[in-house]
Design an enzyme around this catalytic site. Sequence first.
Site, PDB file in Angstrom:
ATOM      1  N   SER A  97       0.849  -1.184   0.000  1.00  0.00           N
ATOM      2  CA  SER A  97       0.000   0.000   0.000  1.00  0.00           C
ATOM      3  C   SER A  97       0.891   1.243   0.000  1.00  0.00           C
ATOM      4  O   SER A  97       1.767   1.365  -0.859  1.00  0.00           O
ATOM      5  CB  SER A  97      -0.958  -0.057   1.194  1.00  0.00           C
ATOM      6  OG  SER A  97      -2.030   0.839   1.030  1.00  0.00           O
ATOM      7  N   ASP A 113      -8.538  -6.876  -4.786  1.00  0.00           N
ATOM      8  CA  ASP A 113      -8.179  -5.535  -4.316  1.00  0.00           C
ATOM      9  C   ASP A 113      -8.878  -4.482  -5.166  1.00  0.00           C
ATOM     10  O   ASP A 113      -8.677  -4.402  -6.371  1.00  0.00           O
ATOM     11  CB  ASP A 113      -6.658  -5.355  -4.406  1.00  0.00           C
ATOM     12  CG  ASP A 113      -6.141  -4.148  -3.639  1.00  0.00           C
ATOM     13  OD1 ASP A 113      -6.926  -3.214  -3.383  1.00  0.00           O
ATOM     14  OD2 ASP A 113      -4.942  -4.149  -3.313  1.00  0.00           O
ATOM     15  N   HIS A 146      -8.094  -5.555  -0.457  1.00  0.00           N
ATOM     16  CA  HIS A 146      -6.778  -4.967  -0.207  1.00  0.00           C
ATOM     17  C   HIS A 146      -6.161  -5.480   1.088  1.00  0.00           C
ATOM     18  O   HIS A 146      -4.944  -5.717   1.145  1.00  0.00           O
ATOM     19  CB  HIS A 146      -6.921  -3.442  -0.159  1.00  0.00           C
ATOM     20  CG  HIS A 146      -5.628  -2.708   0.012  1.00  0.00           C
ATOM     21  ND1 HIS A 146      -4.647  -2.689  -0.953  1.00  0.00           N
ATOM     22  CD2 HIS A 146      -5.167  -1.942   1.044  1.00  0.00           C
ATOM     23  CE1 HIS A 146      -3.635  -1.947  -0.545  1.00  0.00           C
ATOM     24  NE2 HIS A 146      -3.916  -1.486   0.674  1.00  0.00           N
ATOM     25  N   ASP A 147      -6.964  -5.668   2.115  1.00  0.00           N
ATOM     26  CA  ASP A 147      -6.442  -6.139   3.396  1.00  0.00           C
ATOM     27  C   ASP A 147      -5.904  -7.566   3.328  1.00  0.00           C
ATOM     28  O   ASP A 147      -5.363  -8.064   4.320  1.00  0.00           O
ATOM     29  CB  ASP A 147      -7.525  -6.060   4.474  1.00  0.00           C
ATOM     30  CG  ASP A 147      -7.601  -4.682   5.117  1.00  0.00           C
ATOM     31  OD1 ASP A 147      -6.760  -3.824   4.803  1.00  0.00           O
ATOM     32  OD2 ASP A 147      -8.519  -4.462   5.932  1.00  0.00           O
TER      33      ASP A 147
END
Length: 405
Positions: free
Chosen positions: A189, A354, A384-385
Site C-alpha cells: 500500500s 483488491d 486490499h487487506d
Amino acid sequence: MPTIRSSSGRTSARRSRTTPVRPTTGAPGAAPLIPASSAWREGDPVGRRNFIDLGALDLEAGGRLPAVRLAYETWGTLSASGDNAVLVLHALTGDSHVTGPAGPGHPTAGWWESLVGPGAPIDTDKYFVVAPNVLGGCQGTTGPSSTAPDGRPWGGRFPQITVRDQVAVELALTDTLGISDWALVVGASLGGLRALEWAASAPNRVRAVAAIATAAQTSGDQIASFHTQLGAIHADPGYAGGDYYDAADGAGPHVGLGIARQIAHASYRSARELDERFGRIPQGGEDPLGGGRFAVQSYLDHHGDKLARRFDANTYLVLTRTMITHDIGRDRGGVEAALATITARALVVAVDTDRLFPPSQSERIAAGIPRAGAVRTVRSDFGHDGFLIEAGQLGDMVAEFLAEG
C-alpha cells in the site's frame, strides 16, 4: 551530523497518550471519550523506538522542515559485511512496530508478525530488519503533531510533503546506520509506494524490492476516494484548521477522522466479503426502517471509532496527500521510463480482489521493471487487506523470493 537517541534509559515525563485513562461519557459501560489526538508525544513511553535527529530537510514541493526526527525500530543483528539488512515500510495508518508484543508505548502488537520475526519469512535470526515511522507520521517521526519552532504543534501549518521526501529521510537513516545497501526493501500500500520510490531514487542502494498491493502512480479513481476522505476531516468543526491538540477529549476531529476511515475501509475490503459476511442483516436488535443500522454500518462505525482512538487527523491528511501526489514518473520521463531504471530484483504482488490498488496496477509495475518476474497473486476474499490477512500465501512468496537471491 545526525544524532541517534536510543530508547533505553528514557522515562515518561507524563502519562502516556497511547494508553491513557479517559473519562467516560457518563453512562454505565459507555466507551471513554475519544482524545483529540492519539499521536505519540514527547514524554510518552518510547517502547522499542530509537530516534535519529537529521537536521533540516528541503522539500520537493518547496518549503523546508527546519528539523527532522525519525523514529524507528530494529530487530536482529547487522552482519559484519552489512549485507543482511531489510527495510520494512508501513502503510497509511501503520507505524514502526512491525513485530513484537503490545506494551508501554505500543498499545497493539506488531502489525506484520506473520511476515517478520524469528523463523518468519523475513527471519530476524538471519536478517537485520529496520522499520521507520514515516515522515509526516504520528508515532515519533516529525509530523503535524510535532513541535514547530514557535513551540506549538505544527498542526495545519505542516508543509506539503511527498513520497520522495519520505524516502530522502529514510536514506539519511540508512547512511547513519552504516548500511551501504538493502538486501530487500519491502512495503505494501503506502509502504509499496515508498518501496518503488526507493528503487527508483537510489537504485545502487536496493538489491531487491517487494512491491505489494500498490501502484507506480495513483489513478484518478484513487485520488477521488482520497479526496472524499480529506473532505470528511476538513468538514468536522472539531478540526479547527488543524489546531486541535489542546482540545478536550471528545472535542477533537474524531467524527471526521472516523468517516474518513469508513470511506477508506470500504475500499480495503471486497464487495464479496461485505455481501457474504453482512448482506442486509440488521445490527443486533436495531430496525433499519426505524432509524437503526444494518450490521455492515455498525462494522464501519466500529472501524472509524477504532482508528480515531489510536491515530491523528492531521497525520491522516498529510499522508493521504502523499498518496494523491505519488507518481514515480514525475520529472523522470513518465512511469515506464522510471520503472525501466530500476536495477533491483523485484517481487510484485497483487491481491486478486483488491479494489483500492487493483491488480492492473501491479501488472504495470511488473511489465516496467527489467528484473521483475510475472505478478504473483494472493487469492483472497478480503480485498486490499489480504496483504495483512493472507499470511501463508504472502509469506511463501516473500520467503521464496529471498531464497532466490
